[in-house]
Design a protein around this motif. Structure first.
Motif, mmCIF file in Angstrom:
data_model
loop_
_atom_site.group_PDB
_atom_site.id
_atom_site.type_symbol
_atom_site.label_atom_id
_atom_site.label_comp_id
_atom_site.label_asym_id
_atom_site.label_seq_id
_atom_site.Cartn_x
_atom_site.Cartn_y
_atom_site.Cartn_z
ATOM 1 N N GLN A 201 0.826 -1.209 0.000
ATOM 2 C CA GLN A 201 0.000 0.000 0.000
ATOM 3 C C GLN A 201 0.861 1.260 0.000
ATOM 4 N N ILE A 202 1.965 1.227 0.734
ATOM 5 C CA ILE A 202 2.868 2.373 0.793
ATOM 6 C C ILE A 202 3.480 2.632 -0.581
ATOM 7 N N GLU A 203 3.887 1.579 -1.220
ATOM 8 C CA GLU A 203 4.513 1.728 -2.545
ATOM 9 C C GLU A 203 3.571 2.293 -3.589
ATOM 10 N N GLN A 204 2.309 1.944 -3.495
ATOM 11 C CA GLN A 204 1.347 2.275 -4.547
ATOM 12 C C GLN A 204 0.550 3.560 -4.281
ATOM 13 N N LEU A 224 3.579 16.948 10.371
ATOM 14 C CA LEU A 224 3.226 15.550 10.124
ATOM 15 C C LEU A 224 4.012 14.953 8.951
ATOM 16 N N LEU A 225 4.530 15.800 8.056
ATOM 17 C CA LEU A 225 5.280 15.295 6.907
ATOM 18 C C LEU A 225 6.479 14.463 7.332
ATOM 19 N N THR A 226 7.081 14.798 8.469
ATOM 20 C CA THR A 226 8.208 14.004 8.964
ATOM 21 C C THR A 226 7.791 12.555 9.162
ATOM 22 N N VAL A 227 6.625 12.346 9.740
ATOM 23 C CA VAL A 227 6.128 10.997 9.992
ATOM 24 C C VAL A 227 5.829 10.287 8.679
ATOM 25 N N LEU A 228 5.172 10.985 7.747
ATOM 26 C CA LEU A 228 4.851 10.373 6.460
ATOM 27 C C LEU A 228 6.114 9.902 5.749
ATOM 28 N N ARG A 229 7.115 10.738 5.743
ATOM 29 C CA ARG A 229 8.346 10.368 5.043
ATOM 30 C C ARG A 229 9.072 9.220 5.743
ATOM 31 N N GLU A 230 9.044 9.183 7.063
ATOM 32 C CA GLU A 230 9.694 8.083 7.773
ATOM 33 C C GLU A 230 8.955 6.767 7.561
ATOM 34 N N LYS A 234 5.158 8.249 -0.340
ATOM 35 C CA LYS A 234 5.457 9.222 -1.386
ATOM 36 C C LYS A 234 4.573 10.445 -1.190
ATOM 37 N N ILE A 235 5.174 11.634 -1.291
ATOM 38 C CA ILE A 235 4.457 12.875 -1.068
ATOM 39 C C ILE A 235 4.159 13.542 -2.412
ATOM 40 N N GLY A 236 2.945 14.087 -2.544
ATOM 41 C CA GLY A 236 2.528 14.725 -3.781
ATOM 42 C C GLY A 236 3.419 15.880 -4.199
ATOM 43 N N LYS A 237 3.419 16.166 -5.487
ATOM 44 C CA LYS A 237 4.344 17.147 -6.065
ATOM 45 C C LYS A 237 4.123 18.568 -5.560
ATOM 46 N N GLY A 238 2.923 18.905 -5.124
ATOM 47 C CA GLY A 238 2.656 20.275 -4.708
ATOM 48 C C GLY A 238 3.101 20.601 -3.299
ATOM 49 N N THR A 239 3.472 19.589 -2.520
ATOM 50 C CA THR A 239 3.872 19.788 -1.128
ATOM 51 C C THR A 239 5.316 20.288 -1.064
ATOM 52 N N PRO A 240 5.632 21.180 -0.124
ATOM 53 C CA PRO A 240 7.016 21.650 0.028
ATOM 54 C C PRO A 240 7.990 20.481 0.163
ATOM 55 N N LYS A 241 9.179 20.650 -0.373
ATOM 56 C CA LYS A 241 10.167 19.569 -0.373
ATOM 57 C C LYS A 241 10.612 19.207 1.037
ATOM 58 N N GLY A 242 10.794 20.200 1.886
ATOM 59 C CA GLY A 242 11.220 19.925 3.247
ATOM 60 C C GLY A 242 10.045 19.623 4.151
ATOM 61 N N ASP A 243 10.345 19.216 5.387
ATOM 62 C CA ASP A 243 9.294 18.890 6.345
ATOM 63 C C ASP A 243 8.864 20.101 7.158
ATOM 64 N N ALA A 244 9.490 21.243 6.940
ATOM 65 C CA ALA A 244 9.229 22.397 7.792
ATOM 66 C C ALA A 244 8.440 23.502 7.107
ATOM 67 N N ALA A 314 -0.202 9.624 15.187
ATOM 68 C CA ALA A 314 -0.302 9.826 13.747
ATOM 69 C C ALA A 314 -0.063 8.523 13.003
ATOM 70 N N VAL A 315 0.903 7.741 13.442
ATOM 71 C CA VAL A 315 1.175 6.442 12.807
ATOM 72 C C VAL A 315 -0.057 5.539 12.904
ATOM 73 N N ASP A 316 -0.709 5.540 14.052
ATOM 74 C CA ASP A 316 -1.929 4.735 14.214
ATOM 75 C C ASP A 316 -3.015 5.173 13.226
ATOM 76 N N GLU A 317 -3.186 6.487 13.086
ATOM 77 C CA GLU A 317 -4.202 6.994 12.169
ATOM 78 C C GLU A 317 -3.850 6.672 10.715
ATOM 79 N N ILE A 318 -2.589 6.786 10.379
ATOM 80 C CA ILE A 318 -2.160 6.480 9.007
ATOM 81 C C ILE A 318 -2.309 4.981 8.728
ATOM 82 N N GLU A 319 -2.007 4.157 9.715
ATOM 83 C CA GLU A 319 -2.192 2.716 9.536
ATOM 84 C C GLU A 319 -3.661 2.397 9.236
ATOM 85 N N ALA A 320 -4.568 3.079 9.929
ATOM 86 C CA ALA A 320 -5.997 2.845 9.694
ATOM 87 C C ALA A 320 -6.378 3.189 8.253
ATOM 88 N N VAL A 321 -5.715 4.196 7.688
ATOM 89 C CA VAL A 321 -5.966 4.547 6.284
ATOM 90 C C VAL A 321 -5.365 3.489 5.357
#
Length: 325
Positions: A201-204, A224-230, A234-244, A314-321
């Motif tokens: 699911q993460i890959e796709q 939250l982007l830090t958690v997503l990247r860890e 994959k983050i969408g193209k419109g999101t800032p490159k950094g986590d801050a 956040a990890v728990d919520e993302i896992e549910a998704v």
């Protein structure tokens, strides 16, 4: 802006400062020191021995083991809880049921308040007899408090530091690196577990995190982007490159989300949605976004990650998704 709403970030400084400001999303109210039986220090005699630490306001002398710590911004309070320390003072508007987990609210709801965020009341602080004061946003406002107790200032607004770097500094200030290590290891273990279990699911999938703004605006980005990247997402193209960073967009630019298969937007712990984000969700252009049409746009309560307990949530919520993909 209501203390129950998220901030309106036009850049990283404004976003983080907004959260720290109490009238923003982690608008963290308050009054007496909280009681709990899980081992946090609640106060006591000031430490007899001292040590020197480096902060963004210079090298300062602090107690070897601070016990009575005043948090001058909301994030400070959440970080201290992660380190097993309940602050003896917090800004007005710190404990909000809608904006933090029940366990955090229970520990902070009865803590004495010290005035509005960014405008600490020196007399209120002095009455608490702190042995350390911590701050991340209001250097000029908190510097005079050094006449009461040492002030450890770690600049989050301008430094470009991420949340886990800031909490590491806080752990040094209160001499609780062992608690930090324990919290970090628990989080890292959970991240590895989710990455392994949901590798397909993460890959796709492609993700974005956003919040509503005023006057037909919305904002891409979140700590939250830090958690997503860890998690390897994959983050969408419109999101800032950094986590801050944060990017301001108009509703007419919602097509920047077209490459995303999953969207996360600001939610709250009572199930409500901030007014600005509610306006975004009601917009006809939002309803045309592919991920929205596919039913993969979800509220996330742990949007404003500032500590490991929030990151774990956040990890728990993302896992549910991920289970739904």
């Amino acid at each position: 802006m209501s203390p129950r709403t998220w901030p309106v970030p036009v850049d990283r400084r404004r976003f983080l400062g907004g959260l720290a400001g109490g009238a923003a999303a982690l608008g963290l109210s308050a009054c007496g020191v909280s009681e709990s039986g899980d081992g946090e220090d609640k106060g006591g005699d000031k430490a007899a021995s001292t040590r020197r630490i480096k902060t963004d306001n210079g090298s300062i002398t602090v107690p070897e083991q601070p016990k009575r710590v005043v948090a001058t911004v909301n994030y400070d309070a959440l970080m201290l809880l992660d380190l097993g320390l309940v602050p003896v003072g917090v800004p007005d508007g710190t404990a909000q049921r809608a904006l933090m987990p029940a366990a955090s609210y229970a520990k902070l709801k009865d803590v004495e308040t010290i005035g509005a965020p960014g405008v600490p009341n020196a007399q209120a602080v002095a009455r608490l007899e702190p042995d350390l004061i911590v701050d991340q946003f209001y250097k000029d406002k908190t510097a005079p408090l050094s006449k009461i107790a040492p002030v450890a200032f770690y600049d989050w607004g301008h430094s470009g530091a991420l949340w886990h770097e800031q909490i590491a500094k806080m752990a040094e200030a209160v001499n609780r690196k062992d608690r930090l290590t324990s919290a970090r290891r628990k989080y890292e273990s959970r991240v590895k577990e989710v990455r392994r279990t949901y590798a397909k699911q993460i890959e796709q999938s492609t993700w974005a995190v956003l919040s509503g703004g005023p006057s037909g605006k919305f904002y891409l980005g979140s700590p939250l982007l830090t958690v997503l990247r860890e998690l390897g997402l994959k983050i969408g193209k419109g999101t800032p490159k950094g986590d801050a960073g944060f990017t301001e967009k108009s509703y007419e630019e919602l097509d920047v989300l077209d490459d995303c298969t999953v969207l996360l937007y600001v939610g709250q712990f009572d199930g409500s949605t901030p007014p600005t984000t509610k306006e975004l969700l009601a917009n006809k252009l939002w309803k045309r976004v592919p991920a929205v049409r596919a039913g993969h746009a979800y509220p996330i309560k742990h949007y404003g990650v500032a500590c490991y307990s929030f990151a774990l949530g956040a990890v728990d919520e993302i896992e549910a998704v991920l289970k739904k993909l």
